[in-house]
Motif scaffolding. Structure first.
Motif, short mmCIF file in Angstrom:
data_model
loop_
_atom_site.label_atom_id
_atom_site.label_comp_id
_atom_site.label_asym_id
_atom_site.label_seq_id
_atom_site.Cartn_x
_atom_site.Cartn_y
_atom_site.Cartn_z
N MET A 1 39.26 -4.41 13.13
CA MET A 1 37.81 -4.61 13.24
C MET A 1 37.17 -4.47 11.86
N ILE A 2 36.31 -5.40 11.51
CA ILE A 2 35.69 -5.39 10.19
C ILE A 2 34.41 -4.55 10.24
N LYS A 3 34.39 -3.50 9.42
CA LYS A 3 33.24 -2.59 9.38
C LYS A 3 32.51 -2.59 8.05
N PHE A 4 33.08 -3.28 7.06
CA PHE A 4 32.48 -3.32 5.73
C PHE A 4 32.64 -4.72 5.16
N ILE A 5 31.59 -5.23 4.53
CA ILE A 5 31.65 -6.51 3.83
C ILE A 5 31.13 -6.32 2.41
N GLY A 6 31.94 -6.72 1.44
CA GLY A 6 31.54 -6.67 0.04
C GLY A 6 31.71 -8.03 -0.59
N THR A 7 30.74 -8.43 -1.38
CA THR A 7 30.83 -9.76 -1.99
C THR A 7 30.45 -9.75 -3.46
N ASP A 8 31.21 -10.49 -4.24
CA ASP A 8 30.85 -10.80 -5.62
C ASP A 8 29.59 -11.66 -5.60
N LEU A 9 28.94 -11.75 -6.75
CA LEU A 9 27.73 -12.59 -6.86
C LEU A 9 28.04 -13.96 -7.44
N ASP A 10 28.26 -14.02 -8.75
CA ASP A 10 28.38 -15.30 -9.44
C ASP A 10 29.62 -16.07 -8.99
N GLY A 11 29.39 -17.30 -8.55
CA GLY A 11 30.49 -18.12 -8.07
C GLY A 11 30.90 -17.80 -6.64
N THR A 12 30.20 -16.86 -6.02
CA THR A 12 30.58 -16.42 -4.67
C THR A 12 29.36 -16.44 -3.75
N LEU A 13 28.56 -15.38 -3.79
CA LEU A 13 27.35 -15.35 -2.97
C LEU A 13 26.27 -16.26 -3.55
N LEU A 14 26.24 -16.39 -4.86
CA LEU A 14 25.24 -17.24 -5.52
C LEU A 14 25.74 -18.68 -5.64
N ASN A 15 24.82 -19.62 -5.49
CA ASN A 15 25.18 -21.02 -5.71
C ASN A 15 25.13 -21.33 -7.21
N SER A 16 25.28 -22.58 -7.55
CA SER A 16 25.34 -22.96 -8.97
C SER A 16 24.01 -22.79 -9.69
N SER A 18 22.34 -19.97 -9.34
CA SER A 18 22.21 -18.50 -9.32
C SER A 18 21.23 -18.03 -8.26
N LYS A 19 21.25 -18.71 -7.11
CA LYS A 19 20.38 -18.34 -5.99
C LYS A 19 21.22 -17.97 -4.77
N ILE A 20 20.69 -17.08 -3.94
CA ILE A 20 21.30 -16.79 -2.63
C ILE A 20 20.66 -17.74 -1.62
N SER A 21 21.46 -18.54 -0.97
CA SER A 21 20.92 -19.50 0.00
C SER A 21 20.33 -18.77 1.20
N THR A 22 19.44 -19.46 1.89
CA THR A 22 18.86 -18.91 3.12
C THR A 22 19.94 -18.56 4.12
N GLN A 23 20.96 -19.41 4.22
CA GLN A 23 22.05 -19.18 5.17
C GLN A 23 22.84 -17.92 4.83
N ASN A 24 23.17 -17.76 3.55
CA ASN A 24 23.91 -16.56 3.14
C ASN A 24 23.10 -15.30 3.37
N ALA A 25 21.81 -15.34 3.01
CA ALA A 25 20.96 -14.17 3.18
C ALA A 25 20.84 -13.79 4.66
#
Length: 273
Positions: A1-16, A18-25
């Motif tokens: 069971m997944i209880k923790f989520i961690g994400t990098d920013l650049d090239g991962t959560l951020l698009n080209s 350098s924004k977080i999309s509405t869907q990701n947020a």
């Protein structure tokens, strides 16, 4: 069971852009609302990461910044604080003094840039009130001598044609008590010994009493490799380098196609229980 989520920013959560999309947020908000503990895990400064929490995500979460040298919990308490040793920084700067590479020193919130080509921007954003131009390596040395400023990371970059030369210089540092990671094709970052995003996440694992095999972590580049490899659910972006893809549990869509949101939605739909 997944209880923790961690994400990098650049090239991962951020698009080209350098924004977080509405869907990701929205996917992250849904995950936090479901009880999952969340973290941004970045090489950026605390000030830079805080902006994304405050303006885009608006959820509680850990800030794993400066490649894990500092961890701040959701209440703003610093739970990891591992600056680079001043003598080590001094030795690095001494050895690189006449190489004419771009050198960046990262404090907790502020970034100090020496650029012989006078471009001044950092790898993730342009100039701002937390970015300071330094005119020489000697200025960086003087900065390192200021006891009221802690430096957590020394970064080197160069034009592509000088990459081999920079790599040879970095090899000469390997006997020092440091960790060298790569966060871009010509961008390298130096932290203290055993300071990585993974080591920071292991601290969070103990603090939250959530085992690493219940962590899902997203990344795309060399400074993400260990955390993607060691998390129970390590996810590489489609735009990740091959080394990260090779150690990943799954590969999701790229950072311009809301790859983080795609995988989080699958988690919330209980596809991986």
């Amino acid at each position: 069971m997944i209880k923790f989520i961690g994400t990098d920013l650049d090239g991962t959560l951020l698009n080209s852009y350098s924004k977080i999309s509405t869907q990701n947020a929205q996917a992250i908000r849904n995950a936090v609302n479901s009880g999952i503990v969340f973290a941004i895990c970045s090489g950026r400064t605390l000030h830079s990461v805080n902006k994304f929490f405050e303006k885009d995500l608006k959820v509680p979460g850990y800030r794993v910044v400066l490649n894990g040298a500092v961890v701040v919990d959701s209440k703003g308490k610093k739970v990891v604080d591992q600056p680079l040793d001043r003598d080590v920084i001094a030795e690095i700067l001494k050895r690189a003094q006449f190489s004419k590479f771009k050198i960046v020193l990262d404090g907790l919130n502020d970034t100090y840039i020496y650029d012989p080509n006078r471009h001044w921007n950092t790898y993730f954003e342009g100039m701002g009130r937390h970015h300071f131009k330094e005119q020489s390596v000697n200025d960086l040395m003087k900065l390192n001598d200021q006891t009221d400023i802690d430096i957590y990371k020394v970064c080197f970059s160069c034009p592509p044609k000088r990459l081999h030369e920079l790599q040879k210089k970095l090899e000469s540092f390997t006997a020092l008590p440091i960790t060298i990671s790569r966060s871009g094709s010509t961008y390298f970052e130096i932290n203290g010994q055993d300071v990585t995003k993974l080591s920071a996440l292991q601290h969070i694992s103990e603090h939250e009493t959530i085992p690493m095999n219940e962590f899902m972590c997203f990344g795309d580049y060399g400074n993400d490799l260990e955390m993607v490899k060691e998390a129970g659910y390590g996810v590489a972006m489609a735009n990740a380098i091959d080394k990260v893809k090779e150690v990943a549990w799954k590969i999701t869509d790229n950072n311009n196609q809301n790859g983080v949101a795609t995988m989080i939605t699958r988690v919330l739909n209980k596809e991986f229980d």
